[in-house]
Enzyme design. Structure first.
Site, PDB file in Angstrom:
ATOM      1  N   MET A   1       9.265  -4.785   0.854  1.00  0.00           N
ATOM      2  CA  MET A   1       9.283  -3.371   0.568  1.00  0.00           C
ATOM      3  C   MET A   1       8.948  -2.603   1.828  1.00  0.00           C
ATOM      4  SD  MET A   1       8.085  -0.268  -0.126  1.00  0.00           S
ATOM      5  CE  MET A   1       6.475   0.319  -0.119  1.00  0.00           C
ATOM      6  N   PRO A   2       9.876  -2.498   2.715  1.00  0.00           N
ATOM      7  CA  PRO A   2       9.578  -1.638   3.856  1.00  0.00           C
ATOM      8  C   PRO A   2       9.515  -0.170   3.445  1.00  0.00           C
ATOM      9  CG  PRO A   2      11.377  -3.146   4.346  1.00  0.00           C
ATOM     10  CD  PRO A   2      11.123  -3.224   2.883  1.00  0.00           C
ATOM     11  N   LEU A   3       8.537   0.522   3.987  1.00  0.00           N
ATOM     12  CA  LEU A   3       8.456   1.975   3.846  1.00  0.00           C
ATOM     13  C   LEU A   3       9.025   2.540   5.134  1.00  0.00           C
ATOM     14  CD1 LEU A   3       7.531   4.649   2.593  1.00  0.00           C
ATOM     15  CD2 LEU A   3       5.268   4.216   3.586  1.00  0.00           C
ATOM     16  N   TYR A  40      12.542   2.822  -0.045  1.00  0.00           N
ATOM     17  CA  TYR A  40      11.452   3.787   0.067  1.00  0.00           C
ATOM     18  C   TYR A  40      11.610   4.487   1.418  1.00  0.00           C
ATOM     19  CZ  TYR A  40       9.637   1.092  -3.790  1.00  0.00           C
ATOM     20  OH  TYR A  40       9.506   0.452  -4.993  1.00  0.00           O
ATOM     21  N   THR A  72       7.029   0.476   8.016  1.00  0.00           N
ATOM     22  CA  THR A  72       5.810  -0.219   7.621  1.00  0.00           C
ATOM     23  C   THR A  72       6.243  -1.325   6.677  1.00  0.00           C
ATOM     24  OG1 THR A  72       4.543   1.837   7.781  1.00  0.00           O
ATOM     25  CG2 THR A  72       3.538   0.009   6.558  1.00  0.00           C
TER      26      THR A  72
END
Length: 129
Positions: A1-3, A40, A72
């Protein structure tokens, strides 16, 4: 889940912004092999004098298409990071007319305990993800 946080100069149309967001997402999916629905993104537009990105002495010329991408993410291999840089610049060139000279990327790594996707729970730790 990279932001993914994206910083650009003001002046792009909604269609251009949507194209940029889609291009970045395709690069994330290809390079980091995350699910298509793992998206995201936050895009922030800046006044010309509020976004400064010099060339660090590399002789890189920036334009109004400057795009800073901050990621992130959980730990990624050097290979997948390099693939992301390549996929990202290819996607932005092909779909947004943004040259590789205008793409700056920073990747920050964190751990499973640093993520909660809602409901006050760390889903990577509980095994839900």
């Amino acid at each position: 889940m990279p932001l993914i946080r994206i910083d650009v100069l003001q002046g792009r149309t909604e269609a251009e912004i949507n194209s940029l967001l889609d291009a970045v997402h395709r690069a994330v999916v290809k390079a980091f092999e995350v699910p298509q629905t793992d998206r995201y993104q936050v895009l922030t537009e800046h006044n010309l004098r509020r976004l400064v990105a010099e060339d660090t002495g590399l002789g890189i010329v920036r334009t109004e298409k400057l795009t800073l991408v901050s990621v992130t993410t959980r730990p990624r291999s050097d290979e997948s990071k390099r693939k992301f840089y390549s996929e990202l610049t290819a996607e932005l060139a092909a779909n947004c007319g943004t040259g590789a000279n205008d793409v700056i990327v920073s990747i920050t790594t964190n751990s499973d305990s640093d993520w909660s996707f809602g409901n006050g729970v760390a889903q990577y730790l509980t095994g839900e993800l």
